[in-house]
Design a protein around this motif. Structure first.
Motif, mmCIF file in Angstrom:
data_model
loop_
_atom_site.group_PDB
_atom_site.id
_atom_site.type_symbol
_atom_site.label_atom_id
_atom_site.label_comp_id
_atom_site.label_asym_id
_atom_site.label_seq_id
_atom_site.Cartn_x
_atom_site.Cartn_y
_atom_site.Cartn_z
ATOM 1 N N LEU A 1 0.837 -1.189 0.000
ATOM 2 C CA LEU A 1 0.000 0.000 0.000
ATOM 3 C C LEU A 1 0.873 1.240 0.000
ATOM 4 O O LEU A 1 2.053 1.170 0.348
ATOM 5 C CB LEU A 1 -0.906 0.014 1.240
ATOM 6 N N ARG A 2 0.291 2.354 -0.386
ATOM 7 C CA ARG A 2 1.005 3.630 -0.335
ATOM 8 C C ARG A 2 0.095 4.668 0.292
ATOM 9 O O ARG A 2 -1.067 4.797 -0.079
ATOM 10 C CB ARG A 2 1.393 4.084 -1.733
ATOM 11 N N GLY A 3 0.653 5.421 1.232
ATOM 12 C CA GLY A 3 -0.018 6.582 1.792
ATOM 13 C C GLY A 3 0.613 7.813 1.175
ATOM 14 O O GLY A 3 1.842 7.925 1.133
ATOM 15 N N LEU A 4 -0.216 8.722 0.651
ATOM 16 C CA LEU A 4 0.289 9.904 -0.038
ATOM 17 C C LEU A 4 -0.431 11.135 0.482
ATOM 18 O O LEU A 4 -1.665 11.202 0.456
ATOM 19 C CB LEU A 4 0.069 9.764 -1.546
ATOM 20 N N PHE B 1 -4.773 6.866 0.267
ATOM 21 C CA PHE B 1 -4.141 5.555 0.298
ATOM 22 C C PHE B 1 -4.451 4.814 -0.992
ATOM 23 O O PHE B 1 -5.583 4.836 -1.476
ATOM 24 C CB PHE B 1 -4.607 4.757 1.524
ATOM 25 N N LEU B 2 -3.407 4.164 -1.529
ATOM 26 C CA LEU B 2 -3.524 3.457 -2.794
ATOM 27 C C LEU B 2 -3.084 2.014 -2.646
ATOM 28 O O LEU B 2 -2.227 1.700 -1.818
ATOM 29 C CB LEU B 2 -2.629 4.103 -3.856
ATOM 30 N N ALA C 1 -2.153 -1.068 -5.592
ATOM 31 C CA ALA C 1 -2.025 -1.405 -7.016
ATOM 32 C C ALA C 1 -2.372 -0.209 -7.894
ATOM 33 O O ALA C 1 -3.017 -0.347 -8.928
ATOM 34 C CB ALA C 1 -2.902 -2.615 -7.356
ATOM 35 N N GLY C 2 -1.972 0.994 -7.469
ATOM 36 C CA GLY C 2 -2.192 2.190 -8.260
ATOM 37 C C GLY C 2 -3.593 2.759 -8.208
ATOM 38 O O GLY C 2 -3.899 3.722 -8.889
ATOM 39 N N ARG C 3 -4.470 2.188 -7.391
ATOM 40 C CA ARG C 3 -5.849 2.670 -7.282
ATOM 41 C C ARG C 3 -6.102 3.193 -5.872
ATOM 42 O O ARG C 3 -5.663 2.604 -4.892
ATOM 43 C CB ARG C 3 -6.816 1.536 -7.575
ATOM 44 N N TYR C 4 -6.847 4.285 -5.804
ATOM 45 C CA TYR C 4 -7.183 4.852 -4.504
ATOM 46 C C TYR C 4 -8.173 3.939 -3.790
ATOM 47 O O TYR C 4 -9.186 3.535 -4.360
ATOM 48 C CB TYR C 4 -7.783 6.254 -4.669
#
Length: 144
Positions: free
Chosen positions: A61-64, A87-88, A90-93
């Protein structure tokens, strides 16, 4: 969705997102800890937004940090001084945290869990998802 926290305790997806949000945006930490692992908080090269790549229950996951210079309602909140992180997966929010409150995207959950929703997203090719969105939009300029 729960991950082991310690002796019998568990962390939900929502709790994990809040922990990442708090560490990165509220505390200004250089790294956040989740499920016994540490993940670096860094700044994006161009916009200098804080971001964290982390793993929760085996999922990347990514938090941006929300860019306050965009036109979204989340950006409006960021401009007003609220701490907003998207948060994303696989490139999706998949959701966001605003001032400690979690919102997961995807509408009503009928009988599934966030795990099943993320599994479904991961299996869906990005171009297929774009085609589905195009089908749902009314087409302009076409006459009968």
């Amino acid at each position: 969705m729960r991950a082991k926290r310690g002796l019998g305790d568990a962390v939900t997806m929502e709790e994990a997102l809040v922990r990442v949000w708090r560490g990165a945006l509220v505390e200004g930490a250089e790294e956040v800890e989740l499920e016994g692992q540490r993940f670096a908080v860094r700044e994006t090269p161009r916009k200098r937004l804080r971001e964290v790549d982390f793993v929760f229950e085996g999922r990347k996951l990514r938090g941006l940090e929300q860019n306050p210079k965009t036109e979204s309602r989340w950006a409006q909140l960021a401009r007003a001084g609220h701490k907003v992180m998207q948060f994303l997966s696989a490139g999706r929010y998949i959701g966001n945290v605003v001032d400690g409150k979690v919102m997961l995207y995807g509408g009503k959950k009928k009988s599934g869990t966030m795990t099943r929703a993320l599994d479904a997203l991961a299996e869906l090719p990005k171009d297929m998802a774009q085609e589905e969105r195009k089908k749902d939009k009314p087409q302009k300029g076409k006459r009968l």
